[in-house]
Design an enzyme around this catalytic site. Structure first.
Site, PDB file in Angstrom:
ATOM      1  N   ASN A  30       0.850  -1.204   0.000  1.00  0.00           N
ATOM      2  CA  ASN A  30       0.000   0.000   0.000  1.00  0.00           C
ATOM      3  C   ASN A  30       0.881   1.247   0.000  1.00  0.00           C
ATOM      4  O   ASN A  30       2.105   1.151  -0.009  1.00  0.00           O
ATOM      5  CB  ASN A  30      -0.962  -0.023   1.199  1.00  0.00           C
ATOM      6  N   HIS A  31       0.248   2.413   0.037  1.00  0.00           N
ATOM      7  CA  HIS A  31       0.969   3.674  -0.181  1.00  0.00           C
ATOM      8  C   HIS A  31       1.589   4.285   1.070  1.00  0.00           C
ATOM      9  O   HIS A  31       2.043   5.419   1.038  1.00  0.00           O
ATOM     10  CB  HIS A  31       0.024   4.712  -0.787  1.00  0.00           C
TER      11      HIS A  31
END
Ligand code: C5P
Length: 225
Positions: A30-31
């Site tokens: 994820n970011h």
């Protein structure tokens, strides 16, 4: 000058994303940039704490004087965290841990089979590191002070209050939107048993120093309760 409000305390921080491998080449992540967690590690160190920073895959330098343990998957992060918290007084879970991991990890690269049909991926749920640590500490009758984070896209106050109760922790910190992945600024919502308080928009390191002061102020009361 930073007051040494956490002198002699061992603080464990998880930060960044996790990476859940599908095969040797690919995986799911994820970011999360890790910036908030790294800032908290630095602020805790500046406040006199001995800090263990358990980091998923991020591109950030290790704050000076901080012990860093690099991990990839949620399972690795859980193992490293359980070990580190044994001697800790404070645990701050900022990591954006993957909720699921692929049910199987292929030893070799998954190839197209020529049928035109994409592979079907199956997932299993990862253990909740914060919940596991908080429950373990309570079961032992310990007074490990656990802090959780919440990133929500709506109804932050309600979700943050519910999350604090569900995880059984004294302090839950909400990221006030918009989603702040990779940004240098943020604003935070502090949710504890007494209510809700906002730390207004500021650089993440400033917020980290304010949060460390808030934690330090709560720990003695928590130990006594
Ligand atoms: O339930 P939710 O994932 O939204 O909770 C977020 C909080 O729980 C964060 O503090 C995060 O670091 C922690 N967490 C964890 N392990 C997981 C999932 C979340 O430690 N598997």
């Amino acid at each position: 000058f930073q007051p040494k409000v956490l002198a002699g305390q061992h603080v464990v921080v998880t930060a960044g994303p996790t990476f859940e491998a599908l095969d040797p080449i690919r995986g799911i992540t994820n970011h999360s940039s890790g910036k908030m967690g790294f800032s908290i590690a630095r602020a805790a160190r500046d406040a006199g704490a001995e800090v263990t920073l358990i980091a998923g895959p991020v591109h950030l330098p290790t704050p000076r004087g901080v012990r860093r343990v690099d991990v990839k998957s949620a399972q690795d992060m859980l193992g490293a965290t359980l070990q580190a918290v044994q001697t800790a007084a404070i645990f701050v879970a900022t990591a954006a841990v993957a909720d699921w991991r692929p049910a199987t990890h292929s030893e070799h690269k998954i190839k197209k089979d020529g049928s035109g049909k994409p592979p079907v991926l199956h997932f299993v749920e990862n253990e909740d590191i914060l919940l596991t640590v908080a429950q373990g500490a309570r079961a032992k009758g310990g007074d490990l002070f656990c802090v959780g984070f919440a990133a929500e896209s709506e109804n932050l106050v309600e979700h943050a209050k519910a999350k604090r109760e569900r995880k059984g922790i004294p302090l839950l910190v909400g990221n006030i939107g918009p989603l702040t992945f990779g940004q240098d600024h943020n604003s935070l919502l502090l949710v504890d048993a007494k209510g809700v308080r906002e730390l207004p928009r500021a650089p993440k390191l400033t917020l980290a120093r304010e949060l460390v002061a808030e934690i330090a102020a709560r720990v003695p009361e928590y130990v006594r309760s």
